[in-house]
Design a protein around this motif. Structure first.
Motif, PDB file in Angstrom:
ATOM      1  N   VAL A 235       0.854  -1.189   0.000  1.00  0.00           N
ATOM      2  CA  VAL A 235       0.000   0.000   0.000  1.00  0.00           C
ATOM      3  C   VAL A 235       0.891   1.241   0.000  1.00  0.00           C
ATOM      4  CG1 VAL A 235      -1.725   1.275   1.311  1.00  0.00           C
ATOM      5  CG2 VAL A 235      -1.832  -1.198   1.231  1.00  0.00           C
ATOM      6  N   SER A 236       0.592   2.179  -0.891  1.00  0.00           N
ATOM      7  CA  SER A 236       1.350   3.430  -0.919  1.00  0.00           C
ATOM      8  C   SER A 236       0.491   4.558  -0.365  1.00  0.00           C
ATOM      9  CB  SER A 236       1.806   3.756  -2.338  1.00  0.00           C
ATOM     10  OG  SER A 236       0.681   3.886  -3.180  1.00  0.00           O
ATOM     11  N   ILE A 237       1.122   5.469   0.350  1.00  0.00           N
ATOM     12  CA  ILE A 237       0.429   6.628   0.926  1.00  0.00           C
ATOM     13  C   ILE A 237       0.542   7.770  -0.073  1.00  0.00           C
ATOM     14  CG2 ILE A 237       0.383   8.261   2.849  1.00  0.00           C
ATOM     15  CD1 ILE A 237      -0.383   5.408   3.646  1.00  0.00           C
ATOM     16  N   ARG A 238      -0.607   8.307  -0.475  1.00  0.00           N
ATOM     17  CA  ARG A 238      -0.634   9.449  -1.387  1.00  0.00           C
ATOM     18  C   ARG A 238      -1.890  10.248  -1.096  1.00  0.00           C
ATOM     19  NH1 ARG A 238      -4.984   7.742  -2.759  1.00  0.00           N
ATOM     20  NH2 ARG A 238      -5.557   6.189  -4.293  1.00  0.00           N
TER      21      ARG A 238
ATOM     22  N   GLN B 264      -3.803   9.029   3.276  1.00  0.00           N
ATOM     23  CA  GLN B 264      -4.736   8.477   2.301  1.00  0.00           C
ATOM     24  C   GLN B 264      -4.039   7.438   1.447  1.00  0.00           C
ATOM     25  OE1 GLN B 264      -6.432  11.397  -0.314  1.00  0.00           O
ATOM     26  NE2 GLN B 264      -8.088  10.060  -0.943  1.00  0.00           N
ATOM     27  N   CYS B 265      -4.764   6.387   1.110  1.00  0.00           N
ATOM     28  CA  CYS B 265      -4.235   5.334   0.252  1.00  0.00           C
ATOM     29  C   CYS B 265      -5.361   4.838  -0.655  1.00  0.00           C
ATOM     30  CB  CYS B 265      -3.659   4.196   1.088  1.00  0.00           C
ATOM     31  SG  CYS B 265      -4.845   3.451   2.202  1.00  0.00           S
ATOM     32  N   ARG B 266      -5.105   3.792  -1.402  1.00  0.00           N
ATOM     33  CA  ARG B 266      -6.150   3.217  -2.242  1.00  0.00           C
ATOM     34  C   ARG B 266      -7.239   2.617  -1.352  1.00  0.00           C
ATOM     35  NH1 ARG B 266      -5.599  -2.243  -1.811  1.00  0.00           N
ATOM     36  NH2 ARG B 266      -3.514  -3.075  -1.464  1.00  0.00           N
ATOM     37  N   PRO B 267      -8.454   2.383  -1.884  1.00  0.00           N
ATOM     38  CA  PRO B 267      -9.493   1.758  -1.055  1.00  0.00           C
ATOM     39  C   PRO B 267      -9.069   0.366  -0.589  1.00  0.00           C
ATOM     40  CG  PRO B 267     -10.459   2.710  -3.017  1.00  0.00           C
ATOM     41  CD  PRO B 267      -8.972   2.792  -3.192  1.00  0.00           C
ATOM     42  N   LEU B 268      -9.083   0.157   0.730  1.00  0.00           N
ATOM     43  CA  LEU B 268      -8.700  -1.131   1.305  1.00  0.00           C
ATOM     44  C   LEU B 268      -9.912  -2.008   1.571  1.00  0.00           C
ATOM     45  CD1 LEU B 268      -6.005   0.140   3.823  1.00  0.00           C
ATOM     46  CD2 LEU B 268      -5.658  -0.745   1.524  1.00  0.00           C
ATOM     47  N   SER B 269     -11.085  -1.385   1.728  1.00  0.00           N
ATOM     48  CA  SER B 269     -12.336  -2.112   1.908  1.00  0.00           C
ATOM     49  C   SER B 269     -13.475  -1.175   1.527  1.00  0.00           C
ATOM     50  CB  SER B 269     -12.488  -2.600   3.354  1.00  0.00           C
ATOM     51  OG  SER B 269     -12.684  -1.494   4.208  1.00  0.00           O
ATOM     52  N   LYS B 270     -14.692  -1.534   1.886  1.00  0.00           N
ATOM     53  CA  LYS B 270     -15.840  -0.704   1.518  1.00  0.00           C
ATOM     54  C   LYS B 270     -15.743   0.704   2.097  1.00  0.00           C
ATOM     55  CE  LYS B 270     -20.850  -0.477   2.003  1.00  0.00           C
ATOM     56  NZ  LYS B 270     -22.027  -1.132   2.593  1.00  0.00           N
ATOM     57  N   THR B 271     -15.274   0.830   3.336  1.00  0.00           N
ATOM     58  CA  THR B 271     -15.235   2.138   3.999  1.00  0.00           C
ATOM     59  C   THR B 271     -13.832   2.658   4.282  1.00  0.00           C
ATOM     60  OG1 THR B 271     -15.414   1.046   6.136  1.00  0.00           O
ATOM     61  CG2 THR B 271     -17.466   1.800   5.121  1.00  0.00           C
ATOM     62  N   VAL B 272     -12.813   1.820   4.210  1.00  0.00           N
ATOM     63  CA  VAL B 272     -11.462   2.214   4.625  1.00  0.00           C
ATOM     64  C   VAL B 272     -10.661   2.737   3.438  1.00  0.00           C
ATOM     65  CG1 VAL B 272      -9.307   1.426   5.668  1.00  0.00           C
ATOM     66  CG2 VAL B 272     -11.469   0.547   6.498  1.00  0.00           C
TER      67      VAL B 272
ATOM     68  N   PHE C 271      -7.914   5.102   4.413  1.00  0.00           N
ATOM     69  CA  PHE C 271      -6.791   5.729   5.102  1.00  0.00           C
ATOM     70  C   PHE C 271      -6.008   4.681   5.877  1.00  0.00           C
ATOM     71  CE2 PHE C 271      -9.455   9.343   4.250  1.00  0.00           C
ATOM     72  CZ  PHE C 271      -8.569  10.377   4.034  1.00  0.00           C
ATOM     73  N   ASN C 272      -4.742   5.001   6.181  1.00  0.00           N
ATOM     74  CA  ASN C 272      -3.843   4.112   6.891  1.00  0.00           C
ATOM     75  C   ASN C 272      -3.117   4.894   7.980  1.00  0.00           C
ATOM     76  OD1 ASN C 272      -2.454   1.590   7.146  1.00  0.00           O
ATOM     77  ND2 ASN C 272      -2.654   1.381   4.931  1.00  0.00           N
ATOM     78  N   VAL C 273      -2.988   4.314   9.167  1.00  0.00           N
ATOM     79  CA  VAL C 273      -2.290   4.983  10.271  1.00  0.00           C
ATOM     80  C   VAL C 273      -0.791   4.989   9.972  1.00  0.00           C
ATOM     81  CG1 VAL C 273      -1.759   4.897  12.736  1.00  0.00           C
ATOM     82  CG2 VAL C 273      -4.045   4.330  11.953  1.00  0.00           C
ATOM     83  N   VAL C 274      -0.171   6.187  10.064  1.00  0.00           N
ATOM     84  CA  VAL C 274       1.273   6.303   9.809  1.00  0.00           C
ATOM     85  C   VAL C 274       2.046   6.789  11.029  1.00  0.00           C
ATOM     86  CG1 VAL C 274       1.080   6.567   7.314  1.00  0.00           C
ATOM     87  CG2 VAL C 274       0.975   8.582   8.755  1.00  0.00           C
ATOM     88  N   ALA C 275       1.362   7.352  12.041  1.00  0.00           N
ATOM     89  CA  ALA C 275       2.030   7.797  13.261  1.00  0.00           C
ATOM     90  C   ALA C 275       1.013   7.877  14.394  1.00  0.00           C
ATOM     91  CB  ALA C 275       2.684   9.159  13.069  1.00  0.00           C
ATOM     92  N   VAL C 276       1.492   7.662  15.632  1.00  0.00           N
ATOM     93  CA  VAL C 276       0.619   7.684  16.814  1.00  0.00           C
ATOM     94  C   VAL C 276       1.252   8.545  17.892  1.00  0.00           C
ATOM     95  CG1 VAL C 276      -0.438   6.279  18.624  1.00  0.00           C
ATOM     96  CG2 VAL C 276      -0.243   5.357  16.337  1.00  0.00           C
ATOM     97  N   GLU C 277       0.446   9.438  18.489  1.00  0.00           N
ATOM     98  CA  GLU C 277       0.851  10.199  19.671  1.00  0.00           C
ATOM     99  C   GLU C 277      -0.052   9.745  20.814  1.00  0.00           C
ATOM    100  OE1 GLU C 277       0.452  14.372  18.762  1.00  0.00           O
ATOM    101  OE2 GLU C 277       1.178  14.015  16.718  1.00  0.00           O
ATOM    102  N   LYS C 278       0.553   9.285  21.889  1.00  0.00           N
ATOM    103  CA  LYS C 278      -0.232   8.773  23.019  1.00  0.00           C
ATOM    104  C   LYS C 278      -1.075   9.875  23.643  1.00  0.00           C
ATOM    105  CE  LYS C 278       0.967   4.567  22.736  1.00  0.00           C
ATOM    106  NZ  LYS C 278      -0.036   3.633  22.272  1.00  0.00           N
ATOM    107  N   ALA C 279      -2.220   9.495  24.200  1.00  0.00           N
ATOM    108  CA  ALA C 279      -3.151  10.459  24.788  1.00  0.00           C
ATOM    109  C   ALA C 279      -2.538  11.097  26.029  1.00  0.00           C
ATOM    110  CB  ALA C 279      -4.455   9.763  25.159  1.00  0.00           C
ATOM    111  N   VAL C 280      -2.674  12.422  26.130  1.00  0.00           N
ATOM    112  CA  VAL C 280      -2.176  13.148  27.301  1.00  0.00           C
ATOM    113  C   VAL C 280      -3.147  12.964  28.455  1.00  0.00           C
ATOM    114  CG1 VAL C 280      -1.482  15.404  28.179  1.00  0.00           C
ATOM    115  CG2 VAL C 280      -1.045  14.827  25.802  1.00  0.00           C
ATOM    116  N   HIS C 281      -4.437  13.116  28.171  1.00  0.00           N
ATOM    117  CA  HIS C 281      -5.496  12.920  29.169  1.00  0.00           C
ATOM    118  C   HIS C 281      -6.404  11.792  28.687  1.00  0.00           C
ATOM    119  CE1 HIS C 281      -4.188  16.651  30.981  1.00  0.00           C
ATOM    120  NE2 HIS C 281      -4.318  17.268  29.817  1.00  0.00           N
ATOM    121  N   PRO C 282      -6.113  10.529  29.049  1.00  0.00           N
ATOM    122  CA  PRO C 282      -6.892   9.410  28.525  1.00  0.00           C
ATOM    123  C   PRO C 282      -8.355   9.409  28.961  1.00  0.00           C
ATOM    124  CG  PRO C 282      -4.995   8.624  29.792  1.00  0.00           C
ATOM    125  CD  PRO C 282      -5.028  10.099  29.894  1.00  0.00           C
ATOM    126  N   GLY C 283      -8.695  10.088  30.052  1.00  0.00           N
ATOM    127  CA  GLY C 283     -10.062  10.068  30.557  1.00  0.00           C
ATOM    128  C   GLY C 283     -11.014  11.011  29.845  1.00  0.00           C
TER     129      GLY C 283
END
Length: 186
Positions: free
Chosen positions: A92-95, A155-163, A165-177
């Motif tokens: 999968v390529s991100i474009r 954004q990437c090519r369609p992976l399923s009916k609704t998907v 997009f693809n996750v490329v980076a994560v920042e942990k929650a500062v206030h999880p509550g």
């Protein structure tokens, strides 16, 4: 001066140690009924006996750089998962668009729901109203994502009916509550 000192002088920062891809074959995670293997790797290749031939061999795991200034996570390089929809180890390529949002659901298998909040201007009243969109995104096993985390999706090519997009980076929650439906603009 050695290479590392020259690198530090030239770039003004210390060289970061890169994660290494395994040269020897490690059995891929088998959690499905069908046998899981990466498309770009031939598992049954002949093993090199000499040290010189072993050093010139290709690694036994296919990993690529997405580009766009996005860093390949160490988990994608070092672990043994197989995911053909992963932007780092799959085909999968991100474009297109790169977006940020808050994770509100991780109940699906390798798919998350990302909430994006924005303001919409009403010209008649000359005021803004709060709106949001929920986007389904594929999440590679290289990331551990929880509700409330801020993720960058590409954004990437369609992976399923609704998907789409693809996750490329994560920042942990500062206030999880904090509530799922609270309004947050990035």
């Amino acid at each position: 001066p050695d290479v590392h000192q020259l690198f530090e002088r030239f770039f003004g920062r210390k060289k970061v140690k890169m994660a290494r891809a395994p040269k020897e074959y490690v059995e891929c995670d088998q959690h499905e009924k069908a046998y899981q293997s990466q498309d770009g790797i031939f598992v049954a290749r002949k093993r090199a006996i000499s040290a010189a031939a072993r050093s010139s061999q290709k690694p036994m795991r296919f990993v690529k750089s997405v580009g766009l200034g996005i860093r390949t996570p160490d988990a994608a390089i070092e672990s043994s998962y197989v995911d053909k929809k992963c932007p780092f180890t799959g085909d999968v390529s991100i474009r297109g668009r790169i977006l940020k949002g808050v994770v509100i659901s991780t109940k699906m298998k390798r798919t998350i729901i990302v909430r994006r909040d924005y303001l919409h201007y009403i010209t008649k009243y000359r005021r803004f109203e709060k709106r949001h969109k929920n986007i389904a995104a594929h999440c590679s096993p290289a990331f551990t994502v929880a509700d409330g985390d801020v993720v960058t999706i590409g954004q990437c090519r369609p992976l399923s009916k609704t998907v789409r997009f693809n996750v490329v980076a994560v920042e942990k929650a500062v206030h999880p509550g904090t509530g799922k439906k609270s309004f947050r603009v990035f």
